[in-house]
Write a protein that holds these residues in place. Structure first.
Motif: not given
Length: 602
Positions: A323-342
């Motif tokens: 879950x942390x991997x997935x959230x930070x993967x999206x964050x590094x690609x420019x998406x901020x919101x999912x990491x907070x949900x995860x």
């Protein structure tokens, strides 16, 4: 970009499927006959882990490695390479005379078997480099030189890797102190600070890099060692022509804490908390290969209930990691919101972990012979609530992120490599399975009773950043399946083995039986004395293959503990993947390989 294949498509799984032996893994001792037919003067060593272990002469080591690498069913992957300082070891059982031993742990996926090659060296002797046979030997040989001072002739760049280049001494040699109290007090004045800072300066010429080409000057860009996309204390030096990466140097070691040296001064039990801090997101998954290696050494059989509890808690940590991997993967690609949900959902998993173990990230809860205590009252309700909550959240996150056209454009066909490259560089876990290789130790070599569980191994075929993330997402779903089966089929019985070298006996027995009381006193105050011998155990960790190789000299402490981590291997592959790409693609690569620098540096 095209449609992505379904990971459970049987036709696609058959496309690249390896000829892996049955799940009841047996080490292939036929390889010893093949070696004996080709080479002379080989010495076979018996080990507690039953891995074929062969001593070869240093002049023949490259021929032996090349033979194993080019067999019809080759030992295609160098899993580990390290050394042992033998000079203080007493129980060597007639093994070749050696001051230092360099060992190579090789794996054949077609045979589903390993082999360990050992070379005996006297003080000051050199050994030829294996980098032309196994390219990933590069960092491992640098680490051996850094820690032991063993020189590898022909190595392309034999320099310090975990320690600064001005460091004096080789810490894993036995004459090097193990405790801070044995050193003079540390000080840092202005002159020393300037000296250390100057030694951190990157000098391109030292790495064979030119500052300019025929028509242009190159720029050198430092990313890290403190940078949000570096996922820890990690420095990446890029040689750039505009935004194109001409070459790169991953610079590690900023998180090195000497975990393998610490193992030499901790009792077998008291080292367990240190293992949690290796991959600090893996929790009990770090403890598992260590305690299983010690259990092999001691001949301890753990009860069925303890094994199922271990599986359940390991899969909980696989979920929190992914879950942390997935959230930070999206964050590094420019998406901020999912990491907070995860992160919020990780807390729900940690609530269960805390209720069971008493701690969250670093429980130090597995024990040699079982677990620290039994499952608490009400654990079933907590696990059931989590299982009811999580699957629909995964579906929502998948729809919001992985179907996003911007994310696809940033990650599909980016940081791509194939199965051949992955095996050459020692890539395991999701990074390997994203190239079409369906190799997972839980299926190929089941341990703890994984063969009794119904779950799939997610496999994708494009080998890019996007597919690596897809594998991780599907792993979460499969971990949920495994946890549900643990919940529904938790066996009764003991949660720890009744063995004098295992966890302390129950308190009520120590009050009734003097022998049990003495055993408890000795184990707690001095620590158990493990039989002399060698044992390794490898598990499918949260990031890939994680193994511990422990050597006992019939003492209360380990003589040598070698920790093989996936992040060390995965970062080494970086230049071969991103050279020729853009700077932004290097960030996506780092995001997609699930790194933790404590796991790399140990």
């Amino acid at each position: 970009m095209g449609n992505r294949p379904n990971p459970n498509s049987k036709q696609l799984q058959a496309k690249n499927k390896l000829e892996i032996m049955s799940i009841h893994h047996i080490h292939d001792f036929d390889i010893l006959n093949e070696l004996n037919a080709k080479f002379t003067n080989l010495v076979v060593q018996e080990t507690a882990d039953r891995i074929p272990t062969v001593w070869v002469d240093k002049r023949a080591v490259l021929d032996v490695l090349m033979f194993l690498r080019t067999l019809p069913k080759p030992f295609v992957m160098l899993v580990d390479l390290s050394a042992i300082d033998e000079r203080l070891r007493q129980y060597r059982h007639g093994l070749p005379d050696s001051d230092f031993t360099v060992f190579y742990h090789l794996m054949s996926l077609e045979r589903n078997s390993d082999i360990r090659i050992k070379v005996a060296l006297k003080e000051g002797e050199h050994i030829p480099s294996a980098t032309k046979i196994y390219p990933n030997a590069n960092w491992y040989e640098r680490e051996v030189w850094d820690m032991f001072g063993v020189v590898f002739d022909g190595h392309p760049h034999l320099t310090r890797i975990l320690l600064p280049k001005y460091w004096e001494g080789h810490p894993l040699r036995k004459e090097y102190h193990a405790r801070a109290t044995e050193f003079t007090p540390y000080f840092l004045n202005t002159a020393k600070q300037q000296f250390e800072q100057e030694n951190l300066r990157f000098v391109p010429e030292e790495w064979g890099m030119k500052r300019s080409g025929r028509d242009e000057d190159f720029m050198f860009l430092n990313i890290g060692p403190n940078h949000p996309s570096a996922h820890g204390a990690f420095r990446l030096v890029l040689q750039l022509d505009g935004e194109e990466i001409i070459d790169c140097i991953p610079d590690i070691g900023y998180h090195h804490r000497g975990a393998e040296k610490m193992a030499e001064r901790q009792t077998w039990h008291s080292f367990i908390p240190y293992t949690d801090r290796i991959d600090y997101l893996g929790g009990v998954m770090n403890e598992l290969p260590y305690i299983m290696a010690v259990e092999k050494l001691a001949g301890i059989t753990t009860p069925e209930r303890a094994n199922v509890i271990r599986i359940m808690m390991s899969e909980f940590f696989r979920i929190t990691n992914n879950l942390l991997y997935w959230g930070t993967f999206i964050q590094d690609a420019g998406g901020m919101t999912p990491v907070f949900y995860m992160f919020a959902d990780r807390q729900k998993a940690y609530d269960v972990i805390e209720a069971v173990t008493g701690y969250r990230m670093h429980p130090a809860w597995f024990r040699i012979g079982g677990t620290a205590h039994d499952l608490p009252n009400g654990w079933e309700r907590l696990v059931r609530e989590f299982l009811d909550w999580m699957p629909k959240r995964i579906d929502e996150y998948y729809k919001a992120t992985m179907t996003n056209t911007v994310l696809k454009g940033r990650t599909q066909a980016v940081a791509q490599y194939d199965a051949k490259q992955a095996l050459a560089w020692g890539v395991t876990g999701a990074g390997l399975r994203a190239t079409g290789i369906d190799f997972d130790l839980r299926k190929a070599r089941p341990y703890l009773g994984y063969e009794n569980f119904d779950f799939e191994i997610p496999v994708f075929y494009n080998g890019d950043a996007y597919d690596r993330c897809l594998v991780k997402i599907e792993e979460i779903r499969q971990s949920l399946r495994i946890i549900e089966q643990c919940l529904n089929n938790m066996p009764s019985g003991a949660y720890k083995a009744e063995h004098p070298l295992a966890v302390p006996p129950p308190k009520d027995r120590t009050l009734q039986d003097i022998e049990t009381l003495i055993n408890h006193f000795v184990s707690v105050s001095w620590g158990p004395v493990m039989p002399a011998g060698e044992s390794a155990c490898m598990v499918e960790g949260v990031k890939g293959l994680n193994s511990y190789y422990v050597i006992s000299d019939k003492s209360t402490m380990s003589y040598r503990t070698r920790i093989r981590t996936p992040t060390f291997a995965h970062l080494q592959q970086m230049p071969s993947v991103i050279n020729g790409s853009l700077v932004s693609d290097a960030i996506i690569y780092l995001a997609s390989i699930d790194i933790v620098m404590a796991d790399c540096d140990r």
